[in-house]
Scaffold this motif. Sequence first.
Motif, short mmCIF file in Angstrom:
data_model
loop_
_atom_site.label_atom_id
_atom_site.label_comp_id
_atom_site.label_asym_id
_atom_site.label_seq_id
_atom_site.Cartn_x
_atom_site.Cartn_y
_atom_site.Cartn_z
N LEU A 190 10.43 -1.07 -6.08
CA LEU A 190 9.89 0.12 -5.43
C LEU A 190 8.37 0.13 -5.57
CD1 LEU A 190 12.41 2.81 -6.80
CD2 LEU A 190 12.65 1.32 -4.80
N TRP A 191 7.70 0.63 -4.52
CA TRP A 191 6.24 0.70 -4.52
C TRP A 191 5.81 2.06 -3.97
CZ3 TRP A 191 3.83 -3.73 -6.36
CH2 TRP A 191 4.62 -4.89 -6.40
N THR A 192 4.90 2.72 -4.68
CA THR A 192 4.25 3.89 -4.10
C THR A 192 3.00 3.40 -3.39
OG1 THR A 192 3.05 4.30 -6.17
CG2 THR A 192 5.13 5.49 -5.84
N THR A 196 -4.00 2.54 1.17
CA THR A 196 -3.52 1.17 1.44
C THR A 196 -3.20 0.43 0.15
OG1 THR A 196 -5.81 0.36 1.46
CG2 THR A 196 -4.87 1.04 3.58
N THR A 197 -3.18 1.14 -0.97
CA THR A 197 -2.99 0.50 -2.27
C THR A 197 -1.56 0.69 -2.76
OG1 THR A 197 -5.30 0.94 -2.83
CG2 THR A 197 -3.80 0.36 -4.65
N PRO A 198 -0.80 -0.40 -2.89
CA PRO A 198 0.57 -0.28 -3.42
C PRO A 198 0.56 -0.37 -4.95
CG PRO A 198 0.21 -2.51 -2.66
CD PRO A 198 -1.08 -1.76 -2.41
N THR A 199 1.44 0.40 -5.57
CA THR A 199 1.60 0.38 -7.03
C THR A 199 3.09 0.31 -7.35
OG1 THR A 199 -0.38 1.73 -7.33
CG2 THR A 199 1.16 1.59 -9.18
N SER A 200 3.45 -0.60 -8.22
CA SER A 200 4.86 -0.74 -8.56
C SER A 200 5.40 0.55 -9.17
CB SER A 200 5.07 -1.90 -9.54
OG SER A 200 6.44 -2.01 -9.90
N ILE A 214 13.98 7.87 -10.79
CA ILE A 214 12.95 8.92 -10.80
C ILE A 214 11.58 8.26 -10.77
CG2 ILE A 214 11.91 10.79 -12.13
CD1 ILE A 214 14.67 11.37 -13.30
N VAL A 215 10.72 8.76 -9.87
CA VAL A 215 9.34 8.25 -9.78
C VAL A 215 8.39 9.41 -10.11
CG1 VAL A 215 7.58 7.18 -8.33
CG2 VAL A 215 10.00 6.57 -8.05
N ASP A 216 7.76 9.34 -11.28
CA ASP A 216 6.79 10.38 -11.64
C ASP A 216 5.53 10.23 -10.80
OD1 ASP A 216 8.12 11.81 -13.79
OD2 ASP A 216 7.94 9.95 -14.94
N GLY A 217 4.89 11.38 -10.46
CA GLY A 217 3.66 11.36 -9.69
C GLY A 217 3.85 10.97 -8.24
N ALA A 231 13.76 -11.90 -9.56
CA ALA A 231 14.24 -11.07 -10.67
C ALA A 231 13.08 -10.77 -11.62
CB ALA A 231 15.36 -11.77 -11.42
N GLY A 232 12.95 -9.51 -12.00
CA GLY A 232 11.85 -9.11 -12.88
C GLY A 232 10.68 -8.52 -12.14
N GLY A 233 10.62 -8.70 -10.80
CA GLY A 233 9.57 -8.09 -10.01
C GLY A 233 8.34 -8.94 -9.82
N SER A 234 7.43 -8.46 -8.97
CA SER A 234 6.19 -9.16 -8.66
C SER A 234 5.00 -8.24 -8.85
CB SER A 234 6.20 -9.66 -7.21
OG SER A 234 7.27 -10.56 -6.99
N ALA A 235 3.81 -8.82 -8.95
CA ALA A 235 2.59 -8.03 -9.12
C ALA A 235 2.14 -7.40 -7.82
CB ALA A 235 1.47 -8.92 -9.69
N THR A 236 2.48 -8.02 -6.71
CA THR A 236 2.15 -7.48 -5.39
C THR A 236 3.38 -7.56 -4.50
OG1 THR A 236 1.39 -9.66 -4.64
CG2 THR A 236 -0.27 -8.17 -5.58
N PRO A 237 3.46 -6.67 -3.50
CA PRO A 237 4.66 -6.65 -2.65
C PRO A 237 4.81 -7.93 -1.83
CG PRO A 237 3.36 -4.63 -2.40
CD PRO A 237 2.52 -5.59 -3.16
N THR A 238 6.03 -8.39 -1.70
CA THR A 238 6.35 -9.53 -0.83
C THR A 238 6.72 -9.00 0.54
OG1 THR A 238 7.13 -10.87 -2.68
CG2 THR A 238 7.91 -11.48 -0.50
N GLN A 239 6.08 -9.52 1.54
CA GLN A 239 6.35 -9.09 2.91
C GLN A 239 7.50 -9.92 3.50
OE1 GLN A 239 4.93 -6.46 4.27
NE2 GLN A 239 3.53 -6.13 2.54
#
Length: 248
Positions: A190-192, A196-200, A214-217, A231-239
């Motif tokens: 999930l990314w907020t 234009t700035t995505p945050t995990s 639950i996503v705080d903020g 698995a484990g996620g990435s630092a930036t979103p994969t398109q």
Amino acid sequence: MSSTDVHALVGAYALDALDDLERAAFERHMADCAACRTEAAELRETAARMADSTWSVPPPRLRTEVMAAIGRTRQVSPAEPGAPQGPARPARWRRYSLAAAAALVLAAGTGATVYAVQDQRVRDERAIVAAAQRYEARVQDILSAPDVVVRTSPMRGGGKVTVASSASRNAGVVLLGADRPPAPDQAFQLWTVRGTTPTSAGVLAAGEGSAVHIVDGLPGNSGLGVTLEPAGGSATPTQPLVAQVPLV
């Protein structure tokens, strides 16, 4: 075998440490000796209770302490009146009794260790249940907030993402349900998005196709995105994005 010898076999009998002849002799004796019957029953019940739990290895120091205690214990009783004097030598029944005592001490130590392990396991399970109950209560609080706003978006490949956001709670609940879960070595992330700035905002477990998160903020962000990552996620979103939910 003297009467004293027969009485002293009760500990070894309770631990099944007698040979066939000795067991038969002791059982004949026990048929006429209420004291030995009672003591044998109590010893067997004690041993059974100590063993009636999941096995756990006793502390390494326990064997050392038991062996040290055995070394300090007098093993030869004073000679009986009228008995011929000779070199001091432990009687066989006394060796049996000593072995039974050592076994019961070891069993007691094991029982204490098992109790401690099980007690910790119960506390851990209660903590997990309590945490789940708190999480569920918070989800319900957000969903029932008077200012909650609910938005839904389809997922690429089937399924949907629902976002319930509450400014008064400064949090949102994401309900994700994919028709097909990801591969075992992949995970939804999930990314907020603010501008234009995505945050995990969290990574689901590998291979997991549904979740309540639950996503705080969350209020104040312009959108929420879902991607498929290793698995484990990435630092930036994969398109490309698997789903995108506008929040404004």
